[in-house]
Design an enzyme around this catalytic site. Structure first.
Site, PDB file in Angstrom:
ATOM      1  CG  HIS A   1      40.913 -16.622   1.914  1.00 41.44           C
ATOM      2  ND1 HIS A   1      42.281 -16.649   2.125  1.00 41.44           N
ATOM      3  CD2 HIS A   1      40.427 -17.739   2.491  1.00 41.44           C
ATOM      4  CE1 HIS A   1      42.591 -17.747   2.788  1.00 41.44           C
ATOM      5  NE2 HIS A   1      41.496 -18.434   3.014  1.00 41.44           N
TER       6      HIS A   1
ATOM      7  CG  ASN B   1      44.507 -18.918   6.515  1.00 44.28           C
ATOM      8  OD1 ASN B   1      45.610 -18.617   6.955  1.00 44.28           O
ATOM      9  ND2 ASN B   1      44.328 -19.841   5.627  1.00 44.28           N
TER      10      ASN B   1
ATOM     11  CD  GLU C   1      45.919 -23.342   3.353  1.00 44.03           C
ATOM     12  OE1 GLU C   1      45.444 -22.230   3.583  1.00 44.03           O
ATOM     13  OE2 GLU C   1      45.233 -24.315   3.080  1.00 44.03           O
TER      14      GLU C   1
HETATM   15  P1  FDA Z   1      30.163 -16.947   5.316  1.00 43.54           P
HETATM   16  O1  FDA Z   1      30.392 -17.214   3.889  1.00 43.54           O
HETATM   17  O2  FDA Z   1      30.875 -17.803   6.319  1.00 43.54           O
HETATM   18  O3  FDA Z   1      28.628 -16.983   5.686  1.00 43.54           O
HETATM   19  C1  FDA Z   1      27.639 -16.403   4.876  1.00 43.54           C
HETATM   20  C2  FDA Z   1      26.382 -17.260   4.968  1.00 43.54           C
HETATM   21  O4  FDA Z   1      25.297 -16.551   4.382  1.00 43.54           O
HETATM   22  C3  FDA Z   1      26.484 -18.572   4.219  1.00 43.54           C
HETATM   23  O5  FDA Z   1      26.092 -19.626   5.059  1.00 43.54           O
HETATM   24  C4  FDA Z   1      25.527 -18.401   3.035  1.00 43.54           C
HETATM   25  O6  FDA Z   1      24.917 -19.609   2.625  1.00 43.54           O
HETATM   26  C5  FDA Z   1      24.525 -17.423   3.586  1.00 43.54           C
HETATM   27  N1  FDA Z   1      23.846 -16.599   2.582  1.00 43.54           N
HETATM   28  C6  FDA Z   1      24.409 -15.967   1.524  1.00 43.54           C
HETATM   29  N2  FDA Z   1      23.490 -15.255   0.854  1.00 43.54           N
HETATM   30  C7  FDA Z   1      22.309 -15.445   1.494  1.00 43.54           C
HETATM   31  C8  FDA Z   1      20.984 -14.975   1.274  1.00 43.54           C
HETATM   32  N3  FDA Z   1      20.698 -14.127   0.256  1.00 43.54           N
HETATM   33  N4  FDA Z   1      20.001 -15.403   2.100  1.00 43.54           N
HETATM   34  C9  FDA Z   1      20.281 -16.248   3.134  1.00 43.54           C
HETATM   35  N5  FDA Z   1      21.532 -16.715   3.394  1.00 43.54           N
HETATM   36  C10 FDA Z   1      22.532 -16.309   2.582  1.00 43.54           C
HETATM   37  N6  FDA Z   1      39.306 -19.044   6.408  1.00 43.54           N
HETATM   38  C11 FDA Z   1      40.154 -19.155   7.464  1.00 43.54           C
HETATM   39  O7  FDA Z   1      40.311 -18.213   8.242  1.00 43.54           O
HETATM   40  N7  FDA Z   1      40.838 -20.332   7.664  1.00 43.54           N
HETATM   41  C12 FDA Z   1      40.713 -21.398   6.816  1.00 43.54           C
HETATM   42  O8  FDA Z   1      41.324 -22.448   7.041  1.00 43.54           O
HETATM   43  C13 FDA Z   1      39.839 -21.260   5.696  1.00 43.54           C
HETATM   44  N8  FDA Z   1      39.716 -22.279   4.774  1.00 43.54           N
HETATM   45  C14 FDA Z   1      38.738 -22.198   3.789  1.00 43.54           C
HETATM   46  C15 FDA Z   1      38.499 -23.297   2.956  1.00 43.54           C
HETATM   47  C16 FDA Z   1      37.457 -23.243   2.038  1.00 43.54           C
HETATM   48  C17 FDA Z   1      37.199 -24.425   1.140  1.00 43.54           C
HETATM   49  C18 FDA Z   1      36.642 -22.092   1.945  1.00 43.54           C
HETATM   50  C19 FDA Z   1      35.507 -22.006   0.975  1.00 43.54           C
HETATM   51  C20 FDA Z   1      36.891 -21.000   2.766  1.00 43.54           C
HETATM   52  C21 FDA Z   1      37.941 -21.039   3.687  1.00 43.54           C
HETATM   53  N9  FDA Z   1      38.180 -19.971   4.544  1.00 43.54           N
HETATM   54  C22 FDA Z   1      39.104 -20.081   5.557  1.00 43.54           C
HETATM   55  C23 FDA Z   1      37.421 -18.710   4.423  1.00 43.54           C
HETATM   56  C24 FDA Z   1      36.323 -18.541   5.477  1.00 43.54           C
HETATM   57  O9  FDA Z   1      35.522 -19.698   5.554  1.00 43.54           O
HETATM   58  C25 FDA Z   1      35.486 -17.305   5.107  1.00 43.54           C
HETATM   59  O10 FDA Z   1      36.357 -16.189   5.103  1.00 43.54           O
HETATM   60  C26 FDA Z   1      34.355 -17.058   6.082  1.00 43.54           C
HETATM   61  O11 FDA Z   1      33.481 -18.157   6.139  1.00 43.54           O
HETATM   62  C27 FDA Z   1      33.575 -15.791   5.725  1.00 43.54           C
HETATM   63  O12 FDA Z   1      32.713 -15.475   6.798  1.00 43.54           O
HETATM   64  P2  FDA Z   1      31.430 -14.588   6.572  1.00 43.54           P
HETATM   65  O13 FDA Z   1      30.731 -14.480   7.876  1.00 43.54           O
HETATM   66  O14 FDA Z   1      31.835 -13.335   5.886  1.00 43.54           O
HETATM   67  O15 FDA Z   1      30.533 -15.377   5.514  1.00 43.54           O
END
Ligand code: FDA
Length: 500
Positions: free
Chosen positions: A440, A478, A355
C-alpha cells in the site's frame, strides 16, 4: 506515435488513471493512456494469461530473474525460484529500507491485488484529508466508485459453509474469542463465480491459488470495468509497454511527454515524444513521485513545489503468521480473496485493521496469515541521486516499528488467549514480522500540499496528479476505493472548470 499531439495523456492505467480515462472520454475528450506494463489479454502456451502462486514463471515478476514472494521463506528456507527475466505483472520494487509491491500492466494494481474494496472510516478520512468535503465523498464519490468498480459482498450463509473460507472462519472465531471485533470485507472478485468454483462447475481462479500474479477468472479488474467503459466511448487509446521518462514544457505549447517502448526483456525498442495539452500523472504513489522528483531535479520542471516527493508512507503495513494447533485445520483449499478483517482501529493505544489473509499452498499447513494495516505516523521522501540519475526513497525498515508494536499487541493477545505461537520461519530465519514490505504505497504528492485541493500542480497549468500519491501515507484500510473515489471527485471538478 512519435510527434503526435493529443488533448489528454494519462501516465499509468491503475485506479487513478482509469478514472481519468473514463471521465475524460465520456466528456468527449480523446485520451491516450500510456502504461509501462503489458496488456494482459493473451494466453500463454499453457492456455492461461496469468500463472498461479504455486508454479510462478516469467509472467509473475517485473524484470527479475528470481521470484521475490512476500512470504519468502518456509521452515526458514528461501522459497523463491529462478524465473526468466520478463515484463511480468508484479513488481517488487526494492528501495534501501522497503520492498514496494505494485502491479504492472493495463489495469495497474487491480491485476494483482486481493480485490478488497473497503471504504475508509469517515473520521479518519477527515483526519488525513482535512480539505476534502467528507459529506460529498460519502454521499457521491464513494458510491460512484464502488458501483463502477463492481464491488460485491460475500453471502454470509455460504461463507459459513464454504471449504475455501475455513481459514478465515478459524482466524475470525479466534479473534472474537480473544475479544476483537471482525467484519466482512467487500470485494471486486465476483463471489457468485467463486461459489461456482467451490461447487466445481467453472474453471477455478481464486480457488486455484491465483491472486498476486493475476487472476484468470472471476476478478473485476480495471481492464474489465473502468477501462472497458472508457474504450466503449471510442475516444480511448491505450499504449502498453511504454514507460514515460520525461515531461517538460513543449515549445509549441502544452507538455512534451517522452517515453521508451520496452521489449519484454526490459530493453528499449524505441523512444518517442508526444505533445499533450493536459497530462495526468497516474503512475501510482511511487511512479508519479519518482517521475516528478526527477523532472524537478533535472531542471525540466524546476518550479515544482518542494512538497513534491514528500509525505510517503506504507499505510502501516506489516505481515505476521500464527501456528495453529493440529485440531484447528486451516484447509488445503483457500480462496485467494480475503473476506474478513479484524477491526481494532478504535483502540487509541494502537489502531489495527488486519485482513485475514490466505496461505494458498494447496495443502494443509495450520498457518493463519495476516496483513495488518496500522496507524504508523512515520513518513519518508523521494530523493534524486544525480550520480545514478535514479530516485530513491529515504524509508528505513526501523520506521516500521510502530506498525510492529501495534500489531504485536493484537496478536500477542490472540496467541495468549488461544495458547498459540507465531510462525518465525516465513519472513526469514527466526523472523516473526514481515516488516520490510508494503502492498500500500501512498503519498509523495500529497493533496493540498504538493498539489492544490484537486490535484492540479500549481504553476503548471494542464498538469495533474490523480493517483495514490495524493493520499498522505495512510488510509487505515486497503486503499484502492479511497484512491478511486478521490480521483472521481477531482476529475469531476477538473472537467467542469479546466476543460469546459
Ligand atoms: P497503480 O499502481 O494501480 O497504477 C499505476 C500504473 O502506472 C501501473 O500500472 C504502473 O505500471 C504504471 N506506471 C508506473 N510508472 C509509469 C511510467 N513511468 N510510465 C508508464 N506507466 C507507469 N488495495 C486494496 O484496496 N485492496 C486490496 O485487496 C489490495 N491488495 C493488494 C495486493 C497486492 C499484492 C498489491 C501489490 C496491492 C494491493 N492493494 C490493495 C493496493 C492497490 O492495488 C493500490 O493501492 C492501487 O493499485 C494504487 O492505485 P494507483 O492508481 O495509485 O496506482
Amino acid at each position: 506515435d512519435d510527434g503526435d499531439h493529443v488533448p489528454a495523456l494519462v501516465i499509468g492505467s491503475g485506479y487513478g488513471g482509469s478514472v481519468a480515462a473514463l471521465r475524460l472520454t465520456r466528456a468527449g475528450i480523446a485520451t491516450a493512456v500510456v502504461e509501462m506494463g503489458m496488456a494482459w489479454n493473451t494466453a500463454g502456451p499453457d492456455g492461461k494469461i496469468f500463472c498461479d502462486m504455486l508454479d510462478p514463471d516469467r509472467r509473475s515478476y517485473w524484470l527479475r530473474t528470481r521470484t521475490d514472494q512476500p512470504v519468502g521463506y518456509f521452515l526458514g528456507i528461501d522459497a523463491n525460484r529462478s524465473i526468466e527475466r520478463y515484463t511480468g505483472v508484479l513488481d517488487s520494487e526494492r528501495f534501501a529500507g522497503i520492498r514496494v509491491y505494485q502491479g504492472r500492466g493495463v489495469g495497474g494494481g487491480s491485476l494483482v491485488n486481493g480485490g478488497m474494496a473497503v471504504v475508509p472510516r469517515r473520521d479518519y478520512l477527515a483526519e488525513i484529508l482535512p480539505s476534502v468535503d467528507a459529506a460529498a465523498m460519502y454521499a457521491t464519490y464513494f458510491p460512484r466508485a464502488t458501483a463502477a468498480l463492481g464491488v460485491n459482498a460475500v453471502d454470509p450463509a455460504w461463507f459459513e459453509t464454504a471449504d475455501c473460507y475455513r481459514y478465515a472462519r478459524v482466524s475470525r472465531d479466534q479473534a472474537r474469542a480473544s475479544g476483537y471485533a471482525t467484519t466482512f470485507l467487500p470485494n471486486v472478485y465476483d463471489f457468485g463465480y467463486m461459489r461456482q468454483e467451490q461447487a466445481g462447475t467453472v474453471p477455478r481462479s481464486a480457488l486455484a491459488s491465483e491472486v498476486i500474479y493475476g487472476n484468470n477468472h472471476g476478478k473485476r479488474s480495471l481492464d474489465k470495468t473502468y477501462l472497458a467503459a472508457a474504450a466503449a466511448t471510442g475516444r480511448l487509446t491505450i499504449t502498453a509497454q511504454h514507460v514515460v521518462t520525461a515531461v517538460a514544457p513543449a515549445p509549441a505549447g502544452g507538455w512534451a511527454v517522452t517515453m521508451n517502448q520496452l521489449a519484454t526483456t526490459g530493453g528499449t525498442v524505441a523512444t518517442k515524444t508526444v505533445r499533450a495539452d493536459r497530462v495526468f500523472f497516474a503512475a501510482g504513489s511511487v511512479g508519479t513521485s519518482k517521475l516528478l522528483v526527477a523532472m524537478r531535479a533535472q531542471g525540466r520542471l524546476p518550479d515544482l513545489p518542494a512538497a513534491v516527493g514528500q509525505g510517503w508512507g506504507n499505510n502501516g503495513n506489516v505481515m505476521v503468521a500464527r501456528a495453529q494447533h493440529l485440531w484447528n485445520t486451516t484447509g488445503a483449499l483457500q480462496s485467494g480473496m480475503p473476506a474478513v478483517g479484524i477491526d481494532n482501529w478504535a483502540d487509541p493505544a494502537g489502531p489495527v485493521f488486519a485482513e485475514i489473509a490466505p496461505f494458498p499452498a494447496g495443502t494443509e499447513l495450520w498457518i493463519s496469515l495476516y496483513l495488518a494495516i496500522t496507524k504508523n505516523p512515520n513518513r519518508a521522501q523521494f530523493a534524486y541521486d544525480s550520480a545514478t540519475g535514479t530516485v530513491g526513497l529515504t524509508w528505513r525498515t526501523a520506521q516500521n516499528q510502530p506498525a510492529v508494536a501495534a500489531a504485536k499487541r493484537v496478536f500477542d493477545t490472540i496467541n495468549k488467549a488461544q495458547v498459540t505461537v507465531y510462525r518465525s520461519d516465513l519472513f526469514g530465519v527466526n523472523k516473526v514480522w514481515g516488516d520490510d514490505l508494503t502492498y500500500h504505497p501512498l503519498g509523495g504528492c500529497v493533496l493540498g500540499r504538493a498539489t492544490d485541493d484537486y490535484g492540479r500542480l500549481p504553476g503548471h497549468p494542464g498538469l495533474y496528479v490523480i493517483d495514490g500519491s495524493l493520499i498522505p501515507g495512510s488510509t487505515g484500510v486497503n486503499p484502492f476505493v479511497t484512491i478511486t473515489a478521490l480521483a472521481e471527485r477531482n476529475i469531476e471538478r477538473i472537467i467542469a472548470t479546466d476543460l469546459a
